[in-house]
Design a protein around this motif. Structure first.
Motif, PDB file in Angstrom:
ATOM      1  N   ASP A  29       0.855  -1.218   0.078  1.00  0.00           N
ATOM      2  CA  ASP A  29      -0.146   0.176  -0.074  1.00  0.00           C
ATOM      3  C   ASP A  29       0.874   1.323   0.096  1.00  0.00           C
ATOM      4  N   GLY A  30       0.609   2.176  -0.774  1.00  0.00           N
ATOM      5  CA  GLY A  30       1.238   3.445  -0.941  1.00  0.00           C
ATOM      6  C   GLY A  30       1.265   4.048   0.316  1.00  0.00           C
ATOM      7  N   ARG A  31       2.439   4.576   0.856  1.00  0.00           N
ATOM      8  CA  ARG A  31       2.614   5.323   1.997  1.00  0.00           C
ATOM      9  C   ARG A  31       2.146   6.743   1.766  1.00  0.00           C
ATOM     10  N   PHE A  33      -0.116   8.399   0.220  1.00  0.00           N
ATOM     11  CA  PHE A  33      -0.550   8.793  -1.175  1.00  0.00           C
ATOM     12  C   PHE A  33      -1.580   9.771  -1.309  1.00  0.00           C
ATOM     13  N   ASP A  76      -4.044   2.961  -4.228  1.00  0.00           N
ATOM     14  CA  ASP A  76      -2.597   2.604  -4.026  1.00  0.00           C
ATOM     15  C   ASP A  76      -2.025   1.602  -3.594  1.00  0.00           C
TER      16      ASP A  76
HETATM   17 MG   LIG Z   1      -1.886   4.299   1.050  1.00  0.00          MG
END
Ligand SMILES: [Mg+2]
Ligand SMILES: Nc1nc2c(ncn2[C@@H]2O[C@H](COP(=O)(O)OP(=O)(O)OP(=O)(O)O)[C@@H](O)[C@H]2O)c(=O)[nH]1
Length: 267
Positions: A29-31, A33, A76
């Protein structure tokens, strides 16, 4: 330095083997985002470039790690599915999680400019990762249905929210208040009556997320020796935008839930 007085420190490394005979799901998972999408001027509610770049990264991960049989992505995040019989990295949790997320993130940077063209990458993107065991096929399917339901709920909300703001001239606070407590049918109604948008006609890539399967594809190459055209069937990771909630998808892809006969040993 084998058998040196320092070697005892190795015993501080604890085993983190994942349960045998369970499905493994690695979710990245995008940090931050929310901020990343703003800094890079992502289109609202969906930025096609971002989705296609995420899909490209997932495809590159699947080309490298052959044990992954399917991946599902939205927004994301991406989930990578490894079968019960796999012995990838002796099923060590941190080794699997870190390898998948590292490959994904480096591909994100490496391929950024192919999708975002002149819009430069302003700072290093970061993704987190976890690996979870799911004990049977039903729970694995429920997991994927959960992620696809999340995609649907968020996309319907975001599509309506940004229609109210960008087309209806509301402020973000006004749009949020308008949507408070509304059901799916209310949002569909707002989109249809006020903005002439039939939600079901919106591209499936946005409504359903992206599923990467290994699709049987005919690949032609010219033999360097004879110059002959050779056509072979290969399994190529390919994005599809299907409904994985429900039976039809699984009937169409029986191989996804089939037990593999051999144990893959990548330790
Ligand atoms: Mg995220
Ligand atoms: N405009 C736009 N924003 C997007 C798109 N895809 C993802 N995002 C943003 O990315 C966020 C992803 O949600 P989260 O993972 O919950 O938020 P986050 O900021 O990454 O937070 P953490 O994951 O907890 O670090 C969304 O809320 C959006 O703000 C897109 O296609 N367009």
């Amino acid at each position: 330095m084998a058998n040196s007085k320092y070697e005892y420190v190795r015993h501080f490394e604890l085993a983190d083997s994942l349960l045998p005979s369970t499905w493994l799901v690695v979710r990245i998972d995008g940090r931050g985002f929310h901020r990343f999408s703003q800094s890079h001027n992502f289109q609202k509610p969906n930025d096609r470039r971002s989705i296609e770049l995420m899909n490209r990264c997932a495809i590159e991960v699947m080309k490298d790690i052959k044990d992954i049989i399917l991946a599902y992505g939205e927004s994301d995040e991406y989930s990578f599915i490894i079968p019960k019989t796999s012995n990838l990295y002796s099923r060590r949790a941190s080794k699997i999680s870190s390898t998948v997320v590292s490959l994904f993130a480096s591909n994100f940077v490496m391929h950024w400019s192919e999708y975002f063209r002149e819009d430069q990458l302003l700072y290093a993107p970061c993704f987190d990762s976890r690996t979870v065991c799911y004990p049977n096929d039903k729970i694995l399917r429920d997991y994927l249905s959960w992620r696809q339901a999340d995609c649907h709920i968020n996309n319907l909300f975001n599509t309506t929210f940004w229609a109210l703001v960008l087309k209806g001239g509301m402020t973000e606070i006004e749009a949020e208040n308008k949507l408070k407590g509304t059901l799916s049918k209310d949002k569909n109604e707002i989109l249809f009556t006020q903005y002439d948008i039939n939600y079901n006609n919106i591209d499936a890539i946005y409504r359903k997320g992206s599923t990467i399967i290994r699709k049987k594809t005919e690949v032609s190459t010219i033999s360097p020796r004879s110059g002959e055209l050779i056509t072979r069937t290969k399994l190529i990771p390919t994005a599809v935008y299907d409904d994985i909630i429900g039976q039809e998808f699984w009937d169409a892809h029986p191989e996804l839930l089939e037990e593999k006969k051999k144990n893959n040993n990548h330790a």
